[in-house]
Structures are given as C-alpha cells and as structure tokens.
Design a protein around this motif. Structure first.
Motif, mmCIF file in Angstrom:
data_model
loop_
_atom_site.group_PDB
_atom_site.id
_atom_site.type_symbol
_atom_site.label_atom_id
_atom_site.label_comp_id
_atom_site.label_asym_id
_atom_site.label_seq_id
_atom_site.Cartn_x
_atom_site.Cartn_y
_atom_site.Cartn_z
ATOM 1 N N ILE A 93 6.961 1.151 6.078
ATOM 2 C CA ILE A 93 7.340 1.339 4.797
ATOM 3 C C ILE A 93 6.853 2.611 4.447
ATOM 4 C CG2 ILE A 93 7.159 0.567 2.237
ATOM 5 C CD1 ILE A 93 6.659 -2.196 3.298
ATOM 6 N N LYS A 94 7.671 3.400 3.685
ATOM 7 C CA LYS A 94 7.473 4.757 3.148
ATOM 8 C C LYS A 94 7.845 4.966 1.903
ATOM 9 C CE LYS A 94 8.156 8.496 6.717
ATOM 10 N NZ LYS A 94 6.567 8.657 6.766
ATOM 11 N N ILE A 95 6.965 5.294 0.808
ATOM 12 C CA ILE A 95 7.326 5.158 -0.502
ATOM 13 C C ILE A 95 7.048 6.642 -1.100
ATOM 14 C CG2 ILE A 95 6.764 4.164 -2.760
ATOM 15 C CD1 ILE A 95 6.063 1.685 -1.418
ATOM 16 N N ILE A 146 2.883 2.670 4.576
ATOM 17 C CA ILE A 146 2.435 1.650 5.389
ATOM 18 C C ILE A 146 2.496 1.470 6.984
ATOM 19 C CG2 ILE A 146 2.290 -1.148 5.431
ATOM 20 C CD1 ILE A 146 2.386 -0.926 2.426
ATOM 21 N N LYS A 147 1.333 1.399 7.635
ATOM 22 C CA LYS A 147 1.751 1.349 9.098
ATOM 23 C C LYS A 147 1.905 0.047 9.552
ATOM 24 C CE LYS A 147 -1.412 5.005 10.864
ATOM 25 N NZ LYS A 147 -1.347 5.648 9.490
ATOM 26 N N THR A 183 -2.113 -5.142 3.736
ATOM 27 C CA THR A 183 -2.574 -4.126 2.552
ATOM 28 C C THR A 183 -2.378 -5.405 1.501
ATOM 29 O OG1 THR A 183 -1.461 -2.525 3.629
ATOM 30 C CG2 THR A 183 -1.661 -2.523 1.243
ATOM 31 N N ALA A 184 -3.490 -5.459 0.714
ATOM 32 C CA ALA A 184 -3.474 -5.969 -0.657
ATOM 33 C C ALA A 184 -3.167 -5.200 -1.659
ATOM 34 C CB ALA A 184 -4.654 -6.839 -0.732
ATOM 35 N N ILE A 185 -2.308 -5.635 -2.593
ATOM 36 C CA ILE A 185 -2.065 -4.740 -3.972
ATOM 37 C C ILE A 185 -2.774 -5.439 -5.172
ATOM 38 C CG2 ILE A 185 -0.433 -3.545 -5.606
ATOM 39 C CD1 ILE A 185 1.439 -3.111 -2.993
ATOM 40 N N ILE A 186 -3.480 -4.857 -5.759
ATOM 41 C CA ILE A 186 -4.041 -5.702 -7.027
ATOM 42 C C ILE A 186 -3.585 -4.715 -8.286
ATOM 43 C CG2 ILE A 186 -5.705 -6.908 -5.820
ATOM 44 C CD1 ILE A 186 -7.902 -4.932 -6.743
ATOM 45 N N GLY A 187 -3.853 -5.397 -9.484
ATOM 46 C CA GLY A 187 -3.475 -4.657 -10.679
ATOM 47 C C GLY A 187 -3.553 -5.589 -11.789
ATOM 48 N N LYS A 201 2.320 -8.883 12.758
ATOM 49 C CA LYS A 201 3.163 -8.653 11.490
ATOM 50 C C LYS A 201 2.531 -7.856 10.659
ATOM 51 C CE LYS A 201 6.378 -11.687 12.488
ATOM 52 N NZ LYS A 201 7.670 -11.323 13.083
ATOM 53 N N THR A 202 3.363 -7.028 9.726
ATOM 54 C CA THR A 202 2.863 -6.095 8.849
ATOM 55 C C THR A 202 2.999 -7.175 7.557
ATOM 56 O OG1 THR A 202 3.935 -4.417 9.825
ATOM 57 C CG2 THR A 202 3.029 -4.174 7.386
#
Ligand code: ADP
Ligand code: MG
Length: 273
Positions: A4-6, A29-30, A35-39, A191-192
């Motif tokens: 994933i490329k943002i 994202i490799k 990866t965890a996203i928090i907010g 798995k990613t």
C-alpha cells in the motif's frame, strides 16, 4: 515491496466542508507488515480505510494497492480482492445462512470453479479455526466467531492484505483475543494486516503503530517508539498502555527503568532483576 502506498492524500466528503477528513497523509506499507492505526473518534481512520479499499477516492493525492491506482475504476475488484476489508459490526458482513456458503460467496462471484472454491473455503475455515462450525448458521455464532468468518471470507479470495476497521469494538474480551490471535497467526504466515483499533493492548502487538489526529499522521513507529510519548498520546485523546504509564510513574519516583516499556512481562523482568 510496498503493498500500500498512500501519497499526499487529502479527502473531503463535501466540497463545502471546511476541513479535510483526511488531510495530507503519506504511508507506505510493506508486504507482511502488521500495522495498527489508532486515533480519537473523527480522526479520519475509517475514511482512510475506505480510501484504501476504493470505497472512496482521494480528493487530492494517490493511493496504490499492489501498484494499482485506487482511482482507476477498471481496477476496483482487483483492489478489493488484494486488500479485503472487515468492518466493526460482524452482523452486517455475513450474507448467507450457512457459514461455509458465506465464505464461498466471494470466490463464487469471481467465477472460480467449484472444486477450487471447496479447497479455498476449507483452508480458510481451518486458518481461522472455524472448520467445525462450517455447517452452522452464522447468526448463532459469537461475535468473535463471526469476525473470524468475515476474515475467512477474505482469505478465500486469496487477498494479500486484510484491512480491519475496529473489528473488535463490539466483541467481549474473549472474542477480542480470538480475533487478535487469528490476525497474528495470519500475519506470521505472510498476510499484511492493517488494523484500526482503539484498544492499546492490540496496538502494542503490531510491528508498527500510526497515530492519527484531525486527519493527519502525528506519530509513526514501532509500538515502543510511539508509546513512550505518553503526554503527546494523551493530548490526542488516546489511552496509553497501563504498563507504560506505570513504568513512567516509577521512573519519576527515581526507579531506573527504560521509558519505552509496553508489556507487563518486560516490566516484571526488569523489576525482578
Ligand atoms: P474515525 O474513523 O477516525 O472515527 P472518520 O473517518 O469516520 O473518523 O471521520 C473523519 C471525519 O469525517 C469526521 O469529521 C467525520 O465527521 C467526517 N465524516 C465521516 N463520514 C462522513 C460522511 N459519510 N459524510 C460526511 N462527513 C463524514
Ligand atoms: Mg471509524
């Protein structure tokens, strides 16, 4: 290789909105990364997930999933297959009346041949440890089991990446553990995983933690790098792992400890030395 490329992504729901829901985000994202996203609520996490899955298209900037531009309509199904999504409410994602039919639904829609579907469904059920439940009606399963079935549905599509938007928010503690254990196992198999969560004990288990606030990224690093910034994280309206907070209080009391402790065992080992 980045799955994933943002790139410089901004997104507004309506032209007249004064603020961007996602406001200048860059993330690579490799393959194989967890990866965890928090907010805090409203920080743009769900919007970002929908942008990755091409449910929304960036107002500015680009997102590539395995090299495919998410604003390219002709790639829509490839993108959704590569990065499958699991949502918060397990009851909104299961479509069939029997577990194995639910998992077969995706590959059937792709026109995969029946023998191959059978293989994929069985493998997916085993991967999430739900094979014994294959003939059951999904509505009789627990929340954790339903989310594992939703994950199996993505596995049956051979997706490389799983994007989950607060998949454990509606689950009890044992359901949350079931889902986390399943994700860690799938990640260990390659798995990613991109997990949006508001549980810090889940985020600390990731390889990488990204903190979002008001549509942009505020912190990005390993769990240790991110959670040592206690005061900053609290400023964004987030909790910190209790053990990190405890360790930092002990440091203030003059006890010699590192400031980036994120798991209980680590603290216990250090204190017992
Ligand atoms: P999070 O998932 O982090 O709670 P969201 O991505 O849902 O955040 O929301 C980010 C911002 O976009 C918030 O200000 C929210 O009010 C707004 N928003 C979310 N969904 C919509 C929508 N369908 N229409 C208009 N605004 C929305
Ligand atoms: Mg959300």
């Amino acid at each position: 290789m980045d799955i994933i490329k943002i790139e410089n992504v901004k997104f507004k729901y309506n032209k007249e909105d004064s603020r961007y829901a996602v406001d200048g985000v860059n993330i690579n994202i490799k393959k194989g990364q967890f990866t965890a996203i928090i907010g805090h609520n409203g920080s743009g996490k769900s919007t970002l997930a929908k942008l990755i899955n091409s449910l929304l298209v960036p107002t500015e900037g680009k997102i590539y999933v395995n090299g495919m531009d998410t604003s390219d309509d002709s790639k829509l199904w490839d993108i959704r297959q590569t990065a499958g999504m699991v949502f918060q409410n397990p009851d909104n994602q299961l479509v069939a009346t029997i577990v194995e039919e639910d998992i077969a639904f995706g590959p059937e829609n792709q026109g995969i041949e029946p023998a191959e579907i059978r293989k994929r469904v069985d493998a997916a059920l085993k991967a999430v440890n739900m094979y014994d439940y294959r003939k059951r009606p999904p509505h009789l399963l627990s929340g954790g089991q339903k989310q594992r079935i939703a994950i199996a549905g993505i596995l049956a599509l051979n997706s490389e990446c799983i994007v989950l938007d607060e998949p454990t928010a509606m689950l009890d503690p044992s359901g949350r553990i079931e889902v986390m254990d399943t994700l860690k196992k799938l990640n260990a198999q390659g798995k990613t995983i991109l997990l949006i969560t508001h549980y810090m004990d889940e985020a600390v288990q990731a390889d990488r933690v990204i903190v979002m606030d008001k549509g942009s990224i505020k912190l990005d690093g390993t769990p240790k790098e991110v959670f040592r910034n206690l005061d900053e994280i609290k400023k964004f309206g987030l909790d910190v792992p209790q053990v990190t907070e405890l360790a930092q209080s002990l440091i203030k009391e003059g006890i010699n400890l590192p400031s980036d402790i994120i798991c209980i065992k680590e603290l216990v080992d250090l204190l017992c030395r």
